[in-house]
Scaffold this motif. Sequence first.
Motif, PDB file in Angstrom:
ATOM      1  N   PHE A  71       0.838  -1.195   0.000  1.00  0.00           N
ATOM      2  CA  PHE A  71       0.000   0.000   0.000  1.00  0.00           C
ATOM      3  C   PHE A  71       0.874   1.245   0.000  1.00  0.00           C
ATOM      4  N   LEU A  72       0.416   2.263  -0.711  1.00  0.00           N
ATOM      5  CA  LEU A  72       0.979   3.602  -0.595  1.00  0.00           C
ATOM      6  C   LEU A  72      -0.061   4.491   0.075  1.00  0.00           C
ATOM      7  N   PHE A  73       0.318   5.111   1.181  1.00  0.00           N
ATOM      8  CA  PHE A  73      -0.475   6.191   1.752  1.00  0.00           C
ATOM      9  C   PHE A  73       0.083   7.483   1.168  1.00  0.00           C
ATOM     10  N   ILE A  74      -0.696   8.180   0.391  1.00  0.00           N
ATOM     11  CA  ILE A  74      -0.212   9.400  -0.263  1.00  0.00           C
ATOM     12  C   ILE A  74      -0.720  10.608   0.509  1.00  0.00           C
ATOM     13  N   CYS A  75       0.216  11.348   1.084  1.00  0.00           N
ATOM     14  CA  CYS A  75      -0.105  12.516   1.912  1.00  0.00           C
ATOM     15  C   CYS A  75       0.453  13.772   1.250  1.00  0.00           C
ATOM     16  N   LEU A  76       0.042  14.007   0.034  1.00  0.00           N
ATOM     17  CA  LEU A  76       0.542  15.129  -0.760  1.00  0.00           C
ATOM     18  C   LEU A  76      -0.592  16.099  -1.056  1.00  0.00           C
ATOM     19  N   THR A  93       0.220  -2.513  -6.458  1.00  0.00           N
ATOM     20  CA  THR A  93       0.174  -1.714  -5.239  1.00  0.00           C
ATOM     21  C   THR A  93      -1.140  -0.954  -5.139  1.00  0.00           C
ATOM     22  N   ARG A  94      -1.724  -0.971  -3.957  1.00  0.00           N
ATOM     23  CA  ARG A  94      -2.975  -0.250  -3.721  1.00  0.00           C
ATOM     24  C   ARG A  94      -2.670   1.120  -3.103  1.00  0.00           C
ATOM     25  N   ILE A  95      -3.565   2.057  -3.351  1.00  0.00           N
ATOM     26  CA  ILE A  95      -3.338   3.450  -2.957  1.00  0.00           C
ATOM     27  C   ILE A  95      -4.440   3.915  -2.018  1.00  0.00           C
ATOM     28  N   ILE A  96      -4.031   4.589  -0.957  1.00  0.00           N
ATOM     29  CA  ILE A  96      -4.964   5.354  -0.130  1.00  0.00           C
ATOM     30  C   ILE A  96      -4.485   6.801  -0.188  1.00  0.00           C
ATOM     31  N   ASP A  97      -5.256   7.630  -0.864  1.00  0.00           N
ATOM     32  CA  ASP A  97      -4.882   9.023  -1.078  1.00  0.00           C
ATOM     33  C   ASP A  97      -5.566   9.895  -0.039  1.00  0.00           C
ATOM     34  N   LEU A  98      -4.766  10.556   0.798  1.00  0.00           N
ATOM     35  CA  LEU A  98      -5.318  11.433   1.821  1.00  0.00           C
ATOM     36  C   LEU A  98      -5.630  12.820   1.285  1.00  0.00           C
ATOM     37  N   GLY A  99      -5.317  13.069   0.021  1.00  0.00           N
ATOM     38  CA  GLY A  99      -5.672  14.322  -0.623  1.00  0.00           C
ATOM     39  C   GLY A  99      -6.989  14.202  -1.365  1.00  0.00           C
ATOM     40  N   ALA A 140     -11.159  -2.197  -3.409  1.00  0.00           N
ATOM     41  CA  ALA A 140     -10.712  -1.053  -4.205  1.00  0.00           C
ATOM     42  C   ALA A 140      -9.193  -1.004  -4.325  1.00  0.00           C
ATOM     43  N   LYS A 141      -8.729  -0.664  -5.509  1.00  0.00           N
ATOM     44  CA  LYS A 141      -7.299  -0.451  -5.690  1.00  0.00           C
ATOM     45  C   LYS A 141      -6.911   0.966  -5.288  1.00  0.00           C
ATOM     46  N   ILE A 142      -7.807   1.924  -5.530  1.00  0.00           N
ATOM     47  CA  ILE A 142      -7.548   3.316  -5.151  1.00  0.00           C
ATOM     48  C   ILE A 142      -8.681   3.789  -4.245  1.00  0.00           C
ATOM     49  N   ILE A 143      -8.310   4.249  -3.063  1.00  0.00           N
ATOM     50  CA  ILE A 143      -9.275   4.756  -2.083  1.00  0.00           C
ATOM     51  C   ILE A 143      -9.005   6.234  -1.883  1.00  0.00           C
ATOM     52  N   GLY A 144     -10.009   7.062  -2.176  1.00  0.00           N
ATOM     53  CA  GLY A 144      -9.888   8.494  -1.964  1.00  0.00           C
ATOM     54  C   GLY A 144     -10.366   8.833  -0.568  1.00  0.00           C
ATOM     55  N   ASN A 145      -9.442   8.897   0.376  1.00  0.00           N
ATOM     56  CA  ASN A 145      -9.781   9.129   1.776  1.00  0.00           C
ATOM     57  C   ASN A 145     -10.626  10.396   1.919  1.00  0.00           C
ATOM     58  N   ALA A 146     -11.731  10.300   2.652  1.00  0.00           N
ATOM     59  CA  ALA A 146     -12.627  11.442   2.811  1.00  0.00           C
ATOM     60  C   ALA A 146     -11.926  12.590   3.533  1.00  0.00           C
ATOM     61  N   GLY A 147     -12.320  13.812   3.222  1.00  0.00           N
ATOM     62  CA  GLY A 147     -11.743  14.988   3.850  1.00  0.00           C
ATOM     63  C   GLY A 147     -12.206  15.155   5.286  1.00  0.00           C
ATOM     64  N   CYS A 148     -11.579  16.097   5.991  1.00  0.00           N
ATOM     65  CA  CYS A 148     -11.862  16.262   7.422  1.00  0.00           C
ATOM     66  C   CYS A 148     -13.211  16.931   7.679  1.00  0.00           C
ATOM     67  N   TYR A 149     -13.433  18.119   7.114  1.00  0.00           N
ATOM     68  CA  TYR A 149     -14.739  18.758   7.265  1.00  0.00           C
ATOM     69  C   TYR A 149     -15.848  17.856   6.730  1.00  0.00           C
ATOM     70  N   THR A 150     -15.554  17.185   5.633  1.00  0.00           N
ATOM     71  CA  THR A 150     -16.571  16.359   4.992  1.00  0.00           C
ATOM     72  C   THR A 150     -16.959  15.170   5.852  1.00  0.00           C
ATOM     73  N   THR A 151     -15.983  14.558   6.492  1.00  0.00           N
ATOM     74  CA  THR A 151     -16.275  13.420   7.361  1.00  0.00           C
ATOM     75  C   THR A 151     -17.244  13.820   8.466  1.00  0.00           C
ATOM     76  N   GLY A 319      -6.286   8.487  10.785  1.00  0.00           N
ATOM     77  CA  GLY A 319      -7.029   7.383  11.383  1.00  0.00           C
ATOM     78  C   GLY A 319      -8.014   6.781  10.407  1.00  0.00           C
ATOM     79  N   GLN A 320      -8.672   7.645   9.653  1.00  0.00           N
ATOM     80  CA  GLN A 320      -9.599   7.165   8.640  1.00  0.00           C
ATOM     81  C   GLN A 320      -8.868   6.355   7.571  1.00  0.00           C
ATOM     82  N   ALA A 321      -7.655   6.786   7.220  1.00  0.00           N
ATOM     83  CA  ALA A 321      -6.857   6.061   6.236  1.00  0.00           C
ATOM     84  C   ALA A 321      -6.512   4.667   6.748  1.00  0.00           C
TER      85      ALA A 321
END
Length: 344
Positions: A71-76, A93-99, A140-151, A319-321
């Motif tokens: 997994f790649l956690f992308i914090c960009l 490789t699976r992706i969790i994008d925090l952006g 899912a291969k790519i997970i678009g981590n939900a935003g903070c206000y949105t969560t 934490g959500q990621a």
Amino acid sequence: MKVSIIGATGYAGVELLRILHNHPEADIAYLTSESSAGKKISDIYEHLRGIYDQVLISMDNIQQIAAESDFLFICLPHGHAMQVGKTIENQNTRIIDLGADYRFTDTAVYEEWYRVKHTHKNAARVYGLAELHRQEIKTAKIIGNAGCYTTASILALAPLVREGLIDPSTIIIDAKSGVSGAGRSAKLANHFPELYDSFKAYAVSSHRHTPEIEQELSSLAGEHIILNFTPHLLPMSRGILSTCYANLTASTAYEKIDDAFIKAYGSEFFIRLLGRGTYPATKNVRGSNFCDIGWHIDERTGRVIVLSAIDNLVKGAAGQAVQNFNIACGFEENTGLLMTPIYP
């Protein structure tokens, strides 16, 4: 599982390290930073000394990093994750994008609000809010981590929208965040003398989390929802409190409001239903992956007011990621996330 954090020196990346340190099924393969390559992560964040002394590398050879990571956690910042995703799209490789790059089902909406051309339009993606998309996240291969206000906002309103208990055209969201939500880069507005002992709104009617909230609530309602979202900046480091208003439908009995929240979240580990007439507080979730929800009914105006509190760096980001990571790997969902809130 071998995991790498791309952009490890931001607040979300460092919070991931804090959480993953106690995760029994995750080993850190690589930590990347374009601005601090060659330095130890503990030279930048001294609280990590003796815990993580790993040397940061550039992501120039992202294909090799991906090949050696499950997994790649992308914090960009937005605009960068899709470049990584496109480069490694033929790898396993699976992706969790925090952006924000993979949060939108319609990339035209992303381009409109973020003013960036989306370069990975055809990528299969899942919106990473576990309580709404758990089944899709599993594969899912790519997970678009939900935003903070949105969560905070979506979780507050989702049960009422799904059950048709409110008029979605009347939704107003008033949310407040700690300053860590703005990231680690120096900005005048976040300078201590500017921020301390002050409270202000910003990005009124134009905040980029607005269409993300609208996307998810529209999907639940089965109709296009347009709402007002106004964010505010608080002089504290962590936390979000979201106050959401909506008119009740004419036939809504008050007990149906209570029942809708219990039906939606009664078995959810990370959502704590405080009940009607209660007041969630950011201090009670600080450092944890919990979302506390309470609600009030204003008989005079015929409105419901829902309050939700999260830690923006945990349930609103890292934490959500990790929660999404656990679901995707088939682990218990709270693995590595059983930390109690920090109090006081």
